[in-house]
Design a protein around this motif. Sequence first.
Motif, short mmCIF file in Angstrom:
data_model
loop_
_atom_site.label_atom_id
_atom_site.label_comp_id
_atom_site.label_asym_id
_atom_site.label_seq_id
_atom_site.Cartn_x
_atom_site.Cartn_y
_atom_site.Cartn_z
N ALA A 41 -19.01 26.08 -10.97
CA ALA A 41 -17.62 26.31 -10.55
C ALA A 41 -17.58 27.35 -9.43
O ALA A 41 -18.31 28.34 -9.46
CB ALA A 41 -16.78 26.79 -11.74
N GLN A 81 -20.68 11.46 -8.89
CA GLN A 81 -19.85 12.17 -9.87
C GLN A 81 -20.69 13.10 -10.74
O GLN A 81 -20.30 14.24 -11.00
CB GLN A 81 -19.10 11.16 -10.76
CG GLN A 81 -18.00 10.43 -10.03
CD GLN A 81 -17.34 9.37 -10.90
OE1 GLN A 81 -17.88 8.94 -11.91
NE2 GLN A 81 -16.17 8.93 -10.48
N GLU A 82 -21.84 12.63 -11.17
CA GLU A 82 -22.73 13.46 -12.00
C GLU A 82 -23.24 14.67 -11.20
O GLU A 82 -23.30 15.79 -11.72
CB GLU A 82 -23.90 12.63 -12.53
CG GLU A 82 -24.86 13.39 -13.42
CD GLU A 82 -24.19 14.01 -14.65
OE1 GLU A 82 -24.65 15.09 -15.08
OE2 GLU A 82 -23.21 13.44 -15.18
N VAL A 141 -21.74 16.16 -8.74
CA VAL A 141 -20.61 17.09 -8.58
C VAL A 141 -20.39 17.87 -9.87
O VAL A 141 -20.14 19.08 -9.84
CB VAL A 141 -19.33 16.33 -8.14
CG1 VAL A 141 -18.10 17.22 -8.24
CG2 VAL A 141 -19.50 15.79 -6.73
N ARG A 142 -20.50 17.21 -11.01
CA ARG A 142 -20.32 17.90 -12.31
C ARG A 142 -21.33 19.03 -12.51
O ARG A 142 -21.03 20.02 -13.17
CB ARG A 142 -20.45 16.89 -13.47
CG ARG A 142 -19.17 16.20 -13.82
CD ARG A 142 -19.32 15.42 -15.14
NE ARG A 142 -18.57 14.20 -15.01
CZ ARG A 142 -19.08 12.99 -14.77
NH1 ARG A 142 -20.37 12.82 -14.68
NH2 ARG A 142 -18.30 11.95 -14.64
N ARG A 143 -22.53 18.86 -11.96
CA ARG A 143 -23.59 19.86 -12.13
C ARG A 143 -23.43 21.08 -11.24
O ARG A 143 -24.11 22.08 -11.43
CB ARG A 143 -24.96 19.22 -11.85
CG ARG A 143 -25.37 18.24 -12.89
CD ARG A 143 -26.79 17.78 -12.64
NE ARG A 143 -27.08 16.59 -13.42
CZ ARG A 143 -27.91 15.65 -13.06
NH1 ARG A 143 -28.57 15.76 -11.93
NH2 ARG A 143 -28.11 14.62 -13.83
#
Length: 181
Positions: free
Chosen positions: A162, A154-155, A157-159
């Motif tokens: 966009a 999850q971390e 993917v957040r990084r």
Amino acid sequence: AAERAVSRSGDRWGAVYSQGEYEEFEEALDGAYTGVGLWARRERDGSIEVTKVRAGSPAATAGIRTGDRLRSVDGEKVDGRPVTEVVALLRGDARDEPAGTPVKVGMERGTHAWDLTLRRARLSIDSVTAREIAGGITVIRIASFTKGAGAAVQEAVRRVPAGSGIVLDLRGNSGGLVTEA
């Protein structure tokens, strides 16, 4: 009887664990284990082949490579044995061997066979890694589903910026906790 039932199932990933082997497996799910830094699988002919060698591990330092065959551990032949049993021998589970203890392995590469002594080490598992490749694509590799792997993905993917692409690489994943998967 349990090993016989599992081996007849045709599932080459199925395994039966002794209590000590299972405790070691649970420890590995925490992200650390005592061993020599090699992964192995049992081939159809019953031989044990090295599938991966951890960089910087005792196995890597000794020159063991992917594709090498493991013939024996501490004088015990390993052909035909379940991989879980072979891994338990390498880790010293039966005698609860700590890091720093020696283990003698018989190896084979092509027609060349040799013996060497490795020292077990405390190794950590880097279960999730992320890297950017050409075109702004991030590759998130999950080597195993250890405790915390889900949060690490999850971390990662957040990084990712966009609009960028993500490739989730599960090749060679050794499995683990369903909740983390």
